[in-house]
Write a protein that holds these residues in place. Structure first.
Motif, PDB file in Angstrom:
ATOM      1  N   ALA A  49       0.848  -1.187   0.000  1.00  0.00           N
ATOM      2  CA  ALA A  49       0.000   0.000   0.000  1.00  0.00           C
ATOM      3  C   ALA A  49       0.879   1.230   0.000  1.00  0.00           C
ATOM      4  O   ALA A  49       1.969   1.216   0.563  1.00  0.00           O
ATOM      5  N   ALA A  50       0.400   2.273  -0.627  1.00  0.00           N
ATOM      6  CA  ALA A  50       1.139   3.535  -0.663  1.00  0.00           C
ATOM      7  C   ALA A  50       0.156   4.688  -0.619  1.00  0.00           C
ATOM      8  O   ALA A  50      -1.021   4.545  -0.988  1.00  0.00           O
ATOM      9  N   ILE A  51       0.656   5.822  -0.176  1.00  0.00           N
ATOM     10  CA  ILE A  51      -0.183   7.015  -0.109  1.00  0.00           C
ATOM     11  C   ILE A  51       0.639   8.212  -0.530  1.00  0.00           C
ATOM     12  O   ILE A  51       1.797   8.374  -0.141  1.00  0.00           O
ATOM     13  N   TYR A  52       0.038   9.025  -1.384  1.00  0.00           N
ATOM     14  CA  TYR A  52       0.692  10.223  -1.864  1.00  0.00           C
ATOM     15  C   TYR A  52       0.240  11.411  -1.029  1.00  0.00           C
ATOM     16  O   TYR A  52      -0.803  11.342  -0.355  1.00  0.00           O
ATOM     17  N   THR A  53       0.967  12.498  -1.082  1.00  0.00           N
ATOM     18  CA  THR A  53       0.652  13.654  -0.267  1.00  0.00           C
ATOM     19  C   THR A  53      -0.758  14.179  -0.515  1.00  0.00           C
ATOM     20  O   THR A  53      -1.384  14.756   0.378  1.00  0.00           O
ATOM     21  N   SER A  54      -1.273  13.950  -1.715  1.00  0.00           N
ATOM     22  CA  SER A  54      -2.621  14.405  -2.052  1.00  0.00           C
ATOM     23  C   SER A  54      -3.698  13.556  -1.391  1.00  0.00           C
ATOM     24  O   SER A  54      -4.870  13.923  -1.366  1.00  0.00           O
TER      25      SER A  54
END
Length: 130
Positions: A49-54
């Motif tokens: 899983a990953a998450i971007y600043t947006s």
């Protein structure tokens, strides 16, 4: 000095839950992209899983609906809530972080963000028994 430190791994029975935490420190600029990848013995590394600043998120198909990634941008911290754990989720889980934008990270990794991230921690072990 950039440091990425994971915590929260452990041993649980199938169906149980764990929450992983990761703190990225030492960056001059804000961290734009953080995520978790895992590697089990004899298997390839895979992006979980990953998450971007947006706030845009990515999940591996095998964890969709069971895992949730979240972030505290002010603290450069990311969390992975893992529910309904299965024995096949057993692996060393690594946190990765990068101040670059998503396009650059994906370019570096040949489309695989977990390959393109700049820094990662030493990992935390998750063991799920049947």
């Amino acid at each position: 000095e950039v440091q990425v430190v994971e915590s929260g791994g452990g041993s649980v029975q199938a169906g149980g839950s764990l929450r992983l935490s990761c703190l990225a420190s030492g960056y001059r600029n804000s961290v734009n992209y953080m995520g978790w990848f895992r590697q089990a013995p004899g298997k390839e590394r895979e992006g979980v899983a990953a998450i971007y600043t947006s706030g845009t998120t990515y999940y591996h198909d095998s964890v969709k609906g069971r895992f949730t990634i979240s972030q505290d941008k002010d603290k450069n911290t990311v969390y992975l809530q893992m529910n309904s754990l299965k024995p096949e989720d057993s692996a060393m889980y690594y946190c990765a972080a990068d101040p670059a934008d998503r396009t650059e990270v994906h370019r570096r990794g040949g489309g695989k963000w977990w390959i393109g991230m700049d820094h990662w921690g030493k990992g935390t072990l998750v063991t799920v028994s049947s």
